[in-house]
Design a protein around this motif. Structure first.
Motif, mmCIF file in Angstrom:
data_model
loop_
_atom_site.group_PDB
_atom_site.id
_atom_site.type_symbol
_atom_site.label_atom_id
_atom_site.label_comp_id
_atom_site.label_asym_id
_atom_site.label_seq_id
_atom_site.Cartn_x
_atom_site.Cartn_y
_atom_site.Cartn_z
ATOM 1 N N MET A 74 -20.572 -99.035 -0.962
ATOM 2 C CA MET A 74 -20.209 -99.903 -2.053
ATOM 3 C C MET A 74 -19.984 -99.069 -3.316
ATOM 4 S SD MET A 74 -22.183 -103.234 -3.357
ATOM 5 C CE MET A 74 -21.506 -104.224 -4.621
ATOM 6 N N ASN A 75 -19.018 -99.448 -4.121
ATOM 7 C CA ASN A 75 -18.695 -98.731 -5.342
ATOM 8 C C ASN A 75 -19.041 -99.573 -6.564
ATOM 9 O OD1 ASN A 75 -17.506 -96.565 -3.939
ATOM 10 N ND2 ASN A 75 -15.565 -97.617 -3.842
ATOM 11 N N ASP A 76 -19.421 -98.897 -7.618
ATOM 12 C CA ASP A 76 -19.553 -99.505 -8.932
ATOM 13 C C ASP A 76 -18.425 -98.953 -9.790
ATOM 14 O OD1 ASP A 76 -21.940 -100.932 -8.417
ATOM 15 O OD2 ASP A 76 -23.117 -99.111 -8.734
ATOM 16 N N TRP A 77 -17.699 -99.811 -10.505
ATOM 17 C CA TRP A 77 -16.620 -99.360 -11.380
ATOM 18 C C TRP A 77 -17.199 -98.988 -12.730
ATOM 19 C CZ3 TRP A 77 -11.953 -98.136 -9.657
ATOM 20 C CH2 TRP A 77 -11.559 -98.636 -8.414
ATOM 21 N N LEU A 78 -16.861 -97.809 -13.195
ATOM 22 C CA LEU A 78 -17.357 -97.269 -14.452
ATOM 23 C C LEU A 78 -16.190 -97.089 -15.411
ATOM 24 C CD1 LEU A 78 -19.704 -95.920 -16.052
ATOM 25 C CD2 LEU A 78 -19.030 -93.772 -14.959
ATOM 26 N N ASP A 79 -16.243 -97.714 -16.575
ATOM 27 C CA ASP A 79 -15.215 -97.569 -17.611
ATOM 28 C C ASP A 79 -15.482 -96.251 -18.327
ATOM 29 O OD1 ASP A 79 -13.804 -97.638 -20.104
ATOM 30 O OD2 ASP A 79 -13.735 -99.816 -20.019
ATOM 31 N N VAL A 80 -14.501 -95.335 -18.287
ATOM 32 C CA VAL A 80 -14.690 -94.014 -18.883
ATOM 33 C C VAL A 80 -13.802 -93.774 -20.101
ATOM 34 C CG1 VAL A 80 -15.576 -92.978 -16.772
ATOM 35 C CG2 VAL A 80 -13.112 -92.910 -17.239
ATOM 36 N N GLY A 81 -13.119 -94.808 -20.572
ATOM 37 C CA GLY A 81 -12.324 -94.644 -21.783
ATOM 38 C C GLY A 81 -10.913 -95.152 -21.601
ATOM 39 N N SER A 82 -10.123 -94.966 -22.645
ATOM 40 C CA SER A 82 -8.744 -95.443 -22.600
ATOM 41 C C SER A 82 -7.807 -94.352 -22.112
ATOM 42 C CB SER A 82 -8.305 -95.941 -23.980
ATOM 43 O OG SER A 82 -8.132 -94.859 -24.853
ATOM 44 N N LEU A 83 -6.666 -94.774 -21.621
ATOM 45 C CA LEU A 83 -5.643 -93.842 -21.154
ATOM 46 C C LEU A 83 -5.282 -92.856 -22.261
ATOM 47 C CD1 LEU A 83 -3.647 -93.079 -18.871
ATOM 48 C CD2 LEU A 83 -2.070 -94.722 -19.868
ATOM 49 N N SER A 84 -5.216 -93.335 -23.489
ATOM 50 C CA SER A 84 -4.829 -92.470 -24.610
ATOM 51 C C SER A 84 -5.890 -91.431 -24.971
ATOM 52 C CB SER A 84 -4.487 -93.318 -25.833
ATOM 53 O OG SER A 84 -5.616 -94.048 -26.265
ATOM 54 N N ASP A 85 -7.100 -91.548 -24.409
ATOM 55 C CA ASP A 85 -8.142 -90.548 -24.657
ATOM 56 C C ASP A 85 -7.839 -89.214 -23.970
ATOM 57 O OD1 ASP A 85 -9.657 -92.319 -26.155
ATOM 58 O OD2 ASP A 85 -10.962 -92.882 -24.479
ATOM 59 N N ILE A 86 -6.977 -89.237 -22.970
ATOM 60 C CA ILE A 86 -6.637 -88.016 -22.223
ATOM 61 C C ILE A 86 -5.187 -87.667 -22.512
ATOM 62 C CG2 ILE A 86 -6.517 -86.919 -19.950
ATOM 63 C CD1 ILE A 86 -8.521 -89.009 -18.961
ATOM 64 N N PRO A 87 -4.918 -86.479 -23.028
ATOM 65 C CA PRO A 87 -3.525 -86.105 -23.282
ATOM 66 C C PRO A 87 -2.763 -85.921 -21.969
ATOM 67 C CG PRO A 87 -4.971 -84.239 -23.668
ATOM 68 C CD PRO A 87 -5.854 -85.417 -23.374
ATOM 69 N N GLN A 88 -1.459 -86.111 -22.012
ATOM 70 C CA GLN A 88 -0.647 -85.840 -20.819
ATOM 71 C C GLN A 88 -0.863 -84.387 -20.406
ATOM 72 O OE1 GLN A 88 3.264 -87.148 -22.181
ATOM 73 N NE2 GLN A 88 3.130 -88.824 -20.722
ATOM 74 N N ARG A 89 -0.960 -84.165 -19.097
ATOM 75 C CA ARG A 89 -1.243 -82.857 -18.501
ATOM 76 C C ARG A 89 -2.607 -82.315 -18.937
ATOM 77 N NH1 ARG A 89 3.886 -82.485 -20.316
ATOM 78 N NH2 ARG A 89 3.299 -80.971 -21.883
ATOM 79 N N GLY A 90 -3.535 -83.248 -19.209
ATOM 80 C CA GLY A 90 -4.870 -82.863 -19.641
ATOM 81 C C GLY A 90 -5.937 -83.462 -18.763
ATOM 82 N N ALA A 91 -7.182 -83.208 -19.134
ATOM 83 C CA ALA A 91 -8.327 -83.694 -18.357
ATOM 84 C C ALA A 91 -9.475 -84.046 -19.287
ATOM 85 C CB ALA A 91 -8.776 -82.636 -17.361
ATOM 86 N N ARG A 92 -10.358 -84.836 -18.763
ATOM 87 C CA ARG A 92 -11.599 -85.206 -19.437
ATOM 88 C C ARG A 92 -12.706 -85.114 -18.401
ATOM 89 N NH1 ARG A 92 -13.401 -91.176 -21.234
ATOM 90 N NH2 ARG A 92 -15.270 -90.582 -22.348
ATOM 91 N N THR A 93 -13.889 -84.707 -18.820
ATOM 92 C CA THR A 93 -15.028 -84.616 -17.914
ATOM 93 C C THR A 93 -15.965 -85.784 -18.152
ATOM 94 O OG1 THR A 93 -14.887 -82.206 -17.957
ATOM 95 C CG2 THR A 93 -16.920 -83.144 -17.117
ATOM 96 N N VAL A 94 -16.376 -86.410 -17.059
ATOM 97 C CA VAL A 94 -17.364 -87.485 -17.113
ATOM 98 C C VAL A 94 -18.662 -86.906 -16.564
ATOM 99 C CG1 VAL A 94 -17.982 -89.776 -16.273
ATOM 100 C CG2 VAL A 94 -15.585 -89.241 -16.812
ATOM 101 N N THR A 95 -19.674 -86.885 -17.410
ATOM 102 C CA THR A 95 -20.976 -86.345 -17.038
ATOM 103 C C THR A 95 -21.968 -87.485 -16.914
ATOM 104 O OG1 THR A 95 -20.480 -84.318 -18.249
ATOM 105 C CG2 THR A 95 -22.789 -84.732 -17.732
ATOM 106 N N ARG A 96 -22.673 -87.494 -15.785
ATOM 107 C CA ARG A 96 -23.692 -88.511 -15.538
ATOM 108 C C ARG A 96 -24.975 -87.810 -15.124
ATOM 109 N NH1 ARG A 96 -22.203 -90.882 -10.960
ATOM 110 N NH2 ARG A 96 -21.071 -89.009 -10.517
ATOM 111 N N PRO A 97 -26.105 -88.176 -15.699
ATOM 112 C CA PRO A 97 -27.372 -87.527 -15.356
ATOM 113 C C PRO A 97 -27.649 -87.584 -13.852
ATOM 114 C CG PRO A 97 -27.659 -89.027 -17.219
ATOM 115 C CD PRO A 97 -26.276 -89.260 -16.673
ATOM 116 N N GLY A 98 -28.006 -86.440 -13.299
ATOM 117 C CA GLY A 98 -28.391 -86.387 -11.894
ATOM 118 C C GLY A 98 -27.257 -86.518 -10.901
ATOM 119 N N ALA A 99 -26.001 -86.404 -11.359
ATOM 120 C CA ALA A 99 -24.850 -86.547 -10.465
ATOM 121 C C ALA A 99 -23.813 -85.487 -10.822
ATOM 122 C CB ALA A 99 -24.249 -87.943 -10.605
ATOM 123 N N PRO A 100 -22.939 -85.140 -9.869
ATOM 124 C CA PRO A 100 -21.905 -84.142 -10.166
ATOM 125 C C PRO A 100 -20.953 -84.645 -11.247
ATOM 126 C CG PRO A 100 -21.878 -84.774 -7.827
ATOM 127 C CD PRO A 100 -22.869 -85.650 -8.506
#
Length: 111
Positions: A1-27
Motif C-alpha cells: 500500500m502507498n501513501d501519497w506525499l505532497d512534496v511541493g509545486s511543479l514550479s519549485d523544481i526548475p526544468q532539467r533540475g531536481a529536488r531532494t525529499v528527505t524523510r527521517p529514517g528513510a532513503p
C-alpha cells in the motif's frame, strides 16, 4: 500500500533540475523535472557507487551521476549503455500543479 506525499509545486523544481525529499529514517528521494515538464522520482542513489543522483545533470529523460557519469533512465531507474544496475523508482503524479509521491511501505520503514 502507498501513501501519497505532497512534496511541493511543479514550479519549485526548475526544468532539467531536481529536488531532494528527505524523510527521517528513510532513503532520500530525488524528484526530477525534465525540459518537457515530465516529473520522475528515484531513490537518490546511483546503483554504481551510491552517488547522489539529485546532483547530476538531467538530459532528456535521463540523469548522469555526478560521481562517475553513469546515465540512469528516469522512468525505469536502469543504468544505460554498458553499465548495469538499477535504482528504485517512486511513483509520482502531478495534480493541480502539486507533485505527489507514492511512498511504498517498505521505503517508508527503511532506515
Amino acid at each position: 500500500m502507498n501513501d501519497w506525499l505532497d512534496v511541493g509545486s511543479l514550479s519549485d523544481i526548475p526544468q532539467r533540475g531536481a529536488r531532494t525529499v528527505t524523510r527521517p529514517g528513510a532513503p532520500d528521494i530525488a524528484v526530477f523535472r525534465t525540459a518537457d515538464d515530465r516529473i520522475f522520482a528515484l531513490v537518490d542513489r546511483c546503483p554504481h557507487k551510491a552517488g547522489p543522483l539529485s546532483q547530476g545533470i538531467v538530459h532528456g529523460h535521463s540523469v548522469s551521476c555526478p560521481l562517475h557519469n553513469w546515465n540512469i533512465a528516469l522512468a525505469s531507474g536502469e543504468a544505460q549503455g554498458v553499465d548495469k544496475g538499477c535504482t528504485p523508482t517512486i511513483a509520482v503524479k502531478v495534480e493541480s500543479g502539486r507533485i505527489l509521491l507514492a511512498i511504498p511501505a517498505e521505503l517508508a520503514a527503511a532506515a
